[in-house]
Enzyme design. Structure first.
Site, PDB file in Angstrom:
ATOM      1  CE  LYS A  58      -2.493   0.623   3.610  1.00 57.27           C
ATOM      2  NZ  LYS A  58      -3.493   0.825   4.680  1.00 57.27           N
TER       3      LYS A  58
ATOM      4  NE  ARG B 293      -7.378   2.281  11.960  1.00 58.22           N
ATOM      5  CZ  ARG B 293      -6.394   1.736  11.252  1.00 58.22           C
ATOM      6  NH1 ARG B 293      -6.622   0.690  10.503  1.00 58.22           N
ATOM      7  NH2 ARG B 293      -5.185   2.234  11.307  1.00 58.22           N
TER       8      ARG B 293
ATOM      9  NE  ARG C  79       8.489  -9.617   4.847  1.00 49.76           N
ATOM     10  CZ  ARG C  79       7.613  -8.633   4.996  1.00 49.76           C
ATOM     11  NH1 ARG C  79       7.264  -7.892   3.954  1.00 49.76           N
ATOM     12  NH2 ARG C  79       7.092  -8.366   6.168  1.00 49.76           N
TER      13      ARG C  79
ATOM     14  NE  ARG D 180       9.035  -7.218  10.967  1.00 52.99           N
ATOM     15  CZ  ARG D 180       8.245  -6.188  10.742  1.00 52.99           C
ATOM     16  NH1 ARG D 180       8.593  -5.270   9.892  1.00 52.99           N
ATOM     17  NH2 ARG D 180       7.087  -6.099  11.346  1.00 52.99           N
TER      18      ARG D 180
ATOM     19  NE  ARG E  35       1.253  -8.617  10.004  1.00 53.67           N
ATOM     20  CZ  ARG E  35       2.495  -9.096  10.137  1.00 53.67           C
ATOM     21  NH1 ARG E  35       3.030  -9.263  11.326  1.00 53.67           N
ATOM     22  NH2 ARG E  35       3.209  -9.376   9.071  1.00 53.67           N
TER      23      ARG E  35
END
Ligand SMILES: [Zn+2]
Length: 227
Positions: free
Chosen positions: A23, A98, A137, A171, A182
């Protein structure tokens, strides 16, 4: 749309997309291509507090008390911001609205100046592919080079191609379970908004699983078509 008239009112776009959908990258491209300004709720609040506007003072007091800034205050800050010279070409709203209550309040605010949402653009992802993409990643601790379990494996396992370091960092919140949570949270939060803008006839969807330039092209077409 009547091709003979040019819409000179500022564009108002909403960009929806889960974490990892690109985004931020796409918003920057829209800024460059169309002279739009991305407004995130956090930036709006910080700027208003720093500028010491009336709404900014209210927001500061609420935040210092540890409370959430109300929709009314955010709308007041947005009202001030939309009057600024640098956003005369239009804005990309990021993180607001939101909820459908906020979306209705935003519609009310825009109606004050004869504006409306030009497009609510939803970056669509395939959750399973996103989980593989994000949770695979890792980066080299030596030089920062990015790697991926599936898409970019170093020539020697665990050793950086660029600097030879064997310190690879991953991470903690990029693991499959957390990424999945998420995404679920994003879908749960966004579904009512998507339905709201679909009902208003301004929802546009873009397949965000492709290459960045391809996605940018699709977004640009939507923005042109919405004006
Ligand atoms: Zn390295």
């Amino acid at each position: 749309m009547d091709g003979a008239t040019v819409d000179t009112t500022p564009a108002v776009l909403i960009l929806l997309g889960p974490p990892g959908a690109g985004k931020g990258t796409q918003a920057r491209m829209l800024e460059e291509t169309f002279g739009l300004v991305q407004l995130s709720t956090g930036d709006l609040l910080r700027a208003a507090v720093a500028a010491g506007t009336e709404a900014g003072k209210q927001a500061k007091a609420v935040m210092e008390a540890g409370d959430l800034v109300s929709d009314e205050i955010v709308i007041a800050i947005l009202r001030d911001r939309l009057g600024d010279e640098d956003v005369s070409r239009g804005v990309i709203l990021d993180g607001f609205p939101r909820t459908t209550v906020q979306a209705e309040a935003l519609d009310g605010l825009l109606a004050e100046t004869g504006q409306k949402i030009d497009a609510a653009i939803s970056l669509e992802v395939e959750d399973d592919a996103m989980i593989i993409r994000i949770s695979g990643r890792y980066t080299c601790g030596g030089c920062g080079e990015g790697y991926h379990d599936t898409f970019k494996v170093p020539a020697t396992t665990g050793t950086c191609d660029k600097c030879g370091s064997t310190q690879m960092n991953r991470r903690a919140d990029d693991n499959p379970a957390t990424v999945s949570q998420r995404l679920e949270a994003y879908h749960a939060q966004t579904a009512p908004l998507i339905a709201y803008y679909e009902g208003k006839g301004v929802l546009r969807t873009v397949d965000a699983m492709g290459e960045i330039p391809e996605i940018a092209g699709a977004l640009a077409n939507i923005v042109r078509g919405a004006r």
